[in-house]
Design a protein around this motif. Sequence first.
Motif, short mmCIF file in Angstrom:
data_model
loop_
_atom_site.label_atom_id
_atom_site.label_comp_id
_atom_site.label_asym_id
_atom_site.label_seq_id
_atom_site.Cartn_x
_atom_site.Cartn_y
_atom_site.Cartn_z
N ALA A 2 2.72 -6.07 5.94
CA ALA A 2 2.51 -5.44 4.55
C ALA A 2 3.31 -3.96 4.56
O ALA A 2 4.17 -3.84 5.31
N TYR A 3 3.31 -3.54 3.35
CA TYR A 3 4.27 -2.39 2.71
C TYR A 3 3.49 -0.96 3.04
O TYR A 3 2.55 -0.85 2.40
N PHE A 4 4.11 -0.09 3.89
CA PHE A 4 3.33 0.98 4.06
C PHE A 4 4.20 2.32 3.87
O PHE A 4 4.04 3.30 4.27
N ASN B 118 -2.80 -6.15 13.92
CA ASN B 118 -1.59 -6.95 13.61
C ASN B 118 -0.72 -6.24 12.42
O ASN B 118 -1.05 -6.42 11.33
N LEU B 119 0.45 -5.83 13.22
CA LEU B 119 1.34 -4.94 12.16
C LEU B 119 2.70 -5.53 12.29
O LEU B 119 3.67 -5.04 11.66
N SER B 120 2.62 -6.81 12.66
CA SER B 120 4.40 -7.32 12.96
C SER B 120 4.84 -7.47 11.71
O SER B 120 4.46 -7.79 10.61
N GLY B 121 6.16 -7.26 11.68
CA GLY B 121 6.81 -7.22 10.26
C GLY B 121 6.61 -6.42 9.33
O GLY B 121 7.04 -6.33 8.17
N LEU C 38 0.80 -1.25 -0.12
CA LEU C 38 0.00 0.15 -0.05
C LEU C 38 0.97 1.23 -0.12
O LEU C 38 0.68 2.44 0.54
N LYS C 39 1.97 1.32 -0.68
CA LYS C 39 2.93 2.26 -0.77
C LYS C 39 2.07 3.62 -1.16
O LYS C 39 1.62 3.46 -2.28
N GLY C 40 2.55 4.56 -0.48
CA GLY C 40 2.00 5.99 -0.79
C GLY C 40 0.30 6.14 -0.64
O GLY C 40 0.02 7.16 -1.31
N ALA C 41 -0.34 5.14 -0.26
CA ALA C 41 -1.75 5.16 -0.31
C ALA C 41 -2.31 6.18 0.76
O ALA C 41 -1.54 6.57 1.68
N ASN C 42 -3.25 6.88 0.65
CA ASN C 42 -3.84 7.81 1.51
C ASN C 42 -4.94 7.15 2.42
O ASN C 42 -6.27 6.77 1.75
#
Length: 436
Positions: free
Chosen positions: A240-242, A256-259, A222-226
């Motif tokens: 996930a990729y933020f 759950n944001l582990s890793g 979800l790179k660059g998402a608003n």
Amino acid sequence: MNKRLSQTWQKFQQSFSIEESLNTTVETGKAVLEAAEHLKAWTQYEETEDGRQLVILEGEMNWQIYDLLGFGRLTPEIVEYLMRLLTEKQDFSWEQLFKRLENFYHNWCIGKFIDSAKQTLPQKKLQQLQQYGIQGLGQREVDIYAGLNVMILLLELHRYAKGRDDLKQEIVFYPSGQTGADNFEEYQLTRVINYSDCFQLGTFNSVVGQFLSDTNLSGADLKGANLSEANLSYANLSGAYFGLTNLSEANLSYANLSGAYFGGASLKGANLSYASLSAASLYGANLSRANLSGANLSGANLIGANLFFAVLGEANLSGANFRGADLGEANLSGANLSRANLIFLDLSYVNLSRADLSGANLKGANLSRADLSGANLKGANLSGADLWGANLSRANLSQKSWGDMDWDENTNWENVEGLDTAVNVPEALKKQLRRS
């Protein structure tokens, strides 16, 4: 849907509220009831000469979706009302509804309904709306609203099923597909967001943002998402990729944001209370004024992160790397900072009361006026640290298993308060302070 019901349904979508639901008009009630009847009809079968088949075949259902959901947005109140109507229906096939809507969603994601040389369903719906005098929409808007509203229904079915033992294994919605499965598309949701925002920035977030709690986006990109102010509480976002994503003011509590990767992301003012961020990378992320109370950030990478005025009370930060982070005015009371890397940080005036700093590396840190009352400093490295005016009342400074805390001739103990009530003060430190 006829003209009269179409117009009242649109009005209902735009203005429905809980208060109004107590006194809705007859026409509005008919529109909502018709929507519920459509959803039920999509699950029903009939016996034919060719055997048992669906009453509403796929092509007709796809058109009905555009007819019903191709304009306006579903609000939480509308969805709640529809779900209440469906739960009242006897022998309702939740699995069938989910499978058919999920199939539509996957086809919509690849542009099946708008990429055609023939008349498209969005075009057909747009022409109908114009005949009804409803202006201001284009084919893309119709297509986007239909897809996003179906996504909302799938998210709601997913949440509903989790509360039922007979459904929670049968109804599981993955907006980007399941990690490791053949249908997994890590960029799928990003493409949906970008497509939705093509005619107005923020469309996806304003339509779907409040329905993302409990969703499963494990491994999604979800790179660059608003996603500012989005409700992602209890969501599975592990791995996930933020990167550079806007999550300011978002609700990520218990998620759950582990890793997960948050490099350069904005989490300003976000609610991350009790979230799991173990081994997550928050390199250079903006977490100013974020609520991380009770969160698990063990082993997290917080290098260069902005934690100004962040609340980290009772958080697990063991083994976290804070090199170059800004912890100005942060609240770390009761936090577990054992073995954390805090070298050369400015922790002046920071609340570290009752914090576990056992084995933490505080080399060269500025702890002037810091509140270390009741803190556990056994085995901590304080060489070169500045403790001018720090409060060490009831702090534990050594233990056999960890040994004494480390300090050197460059450690500043001037005007330290509360050492008379501190526990296990090393004899060497007592002698040093008596000589000074």
